[in-house]
Design an enzyme around this catalytic site. Structure first.
Site, PDB file in Angstrom:
ATOM      1  N   GLN A  96       0.985  -5.655  -2.249  1.00  0.00           N
ATOM      2  CA  GLN A  96       2.048  -6.381  -1.541  1.00  0.00           C
ATOM      3  C   GLN A  96       2.067  -6.013  -0.060  1.00  0.00           C
ATOM      4  O   GLN A  96       1.621  -4.934   0.344  1.00  0.00           O
ATOM      5  CB  GLN A  96       3.402  -6.044  -2.170  1.00  0.00           C
ATOM      6  CG  GLN A  96       3.662  -4.559  -2.213  1.00  0.00           C
ATOM      7  CD  GLN A  96       4.941  -4.130  -2.902  1.00  0.00           C
ATOM      8  OE1 GLN A  96       5.083  -2.970  -3.238  1.00  0.00           O
ATOM      9  NE2 GLN A  96       5.878  -5.022  -3.085  1.00  0.00           N
ATOM     10  N   GLU A 178      13.584  -7.937  -1.784  1.00  0.00           N
ATOM     11  CA  GLU A 178      13.785  -6.791  -2.674  1.00  0.00           C
ATOM     12  C   GLU A 178      14.813  -5.795  -2.149  1.00  0.00           C
ATOM     13  O   GLU A 178      14.875  -5.507  -0.958  1.00  0.00           O
ATOM     14  CB  GLU A 178      12.451  -6.040  -2.858  1.00  0.00           C
ATOM     15  CG  GLU A 178      12.574  -4.878  -3.858  1.00  0.00           C
ATOM     16  CD  GLU A 178      11.282  -4.102  -4.063  1.00  0.00           C
ATOM     17  OE1 GLU A 178      10.352  -4.230  -3.245  1.00  0.00           O
ATOM     18  OE2 GLU A 178      11.224  -3.341  -5.049  1.00  0.00           O
TER      19      GLU A 178
END
Ligand SMILES: *[C@@H]1O[C@H](CO)[C@@H](O)[C@H](O)[C@H]1NC(C)=O
Ligand SMILES: *[C@@H]1O[C@H](CO)[C@@H](O)[C@H](O)[C@H]1NC(C)=O
Length: 243
Positions: A96, A178
């Site tokens: 990521q 997130e």
């Protein structure tokens, strides 16, 4: 079982982070993404992930462009927007890259391959309104490149992963906002207003797809409050803060 292994590894690495990582690189250094901690309610609430996940196979490249938002909520409040491969139905790995925004107005650009912790890019100072294209490109299940590009200037930073700490499943492609983990606790989730991943695509052995038809995930706090409202279409993924 897999999931608790990741958590244990994450806790160990987070504890080890300060001795290995120079703080000069950025705030997110030593922080962690966790795999999606979904519960079973519809439409898929999670304690840490909001956004969209395509579940399939053979995903090896994910991209999307965000406009860097202004966040609020106090100096410790934070959130990250990132693109990645795996971490949802595949709990053992994530490749990521993304940006974090903090309640005190600071930012951080970073890359991570879990269960290793996050490393900040240096020399890439973000500002509210920057258009940043994020891309992860896995040349194999254990090698890949994370790239962030400033679309206004064309300036980019990237990191090539070798000797990775886990093996991708290549079954999840995602665009996520997130509530990440710092010192083995989720950070207070910042009010990020709205984040849109535009020009979002996932490619791999089955061709290239958009986020249309993704599984949508929203963050529900431990007290049961839903903190995000996310949606996906062929033009991208949008998450609004609703806390
Ligand atoms: C992106 O480009 C804009 C316009 O030149 C600049 O103000 C900003 O600082 C740049 N951000 C990054 C991360 O390079
Ligand atoms: C999407 O990508 C295309 C092709 O790279 C580019 O021309 C266009 O400006 C991009 N749009 C946005 C909103 O980033």
């Amino acid at each position: 079982m897999k999931y608790s292994t990741v958590l244990l590894a994450a806790a160990g690495l987070a504890a080890a982070a300060p001795s290995n990582v120079s703080p000069k690189y950025g705030r997110r250094n030593g922080a962690h993404s966790l795999p999606n901690q979904r519960n079973t309610k519809y439409p898929q609430y999670s304690s840490n992930w909001a956004g969209a996940v395509q579940i399939g196979k053979g995903f090896n490249k994910v991209t999307g462009t965000i406009t860097v938002p202004r966040a609020s909520g106090g100096s410790n409040a934070a959130a990250s927007a990132w693109v990645g491969i795996d971490g949802d139905t595949c709990q053992s790995a994530i490749l990521q890259t993304g940006v974090s925004f903090y309640g005190d107005g600071s930012f951080d650009a970073w890359y991570e391959w879990i269960p290793d912790y996050s490393y900040s890019f240096s020399g890439f100072s973000l500002k509210v309104g920057d258009e940043i294209r994020m891309t992860v490109d896995a040349s194999s299940k254990t090698t890949g490149v994370a790239t962030l590009e400033n679309l206004t200037t064309g300036k980019s930073v990237s990191h090539t992963f070798t000797n990775t700490p886990s093996t991708l499943c290549e079954t999840n492609a995602e665009w996520i906002v997130e509530d990440f983990e710092e010192g083995s606790q989720l950070v207070p989730f910042a009010n990020f207003g709205k984040v849109t991943f535009s020009n979002a695509t996932a490619s791999g052995s089955s061709g290239t797809i958009t986020p249309s038809g993704s599984t949508i995930i929203d963050i529900e706090s431990s007290s049961g409050k839903v903190l995000t409202d996310c949606s996906a279409s062929s033009s991208g993924v949008t998450c609004s803060y609703t806390g």
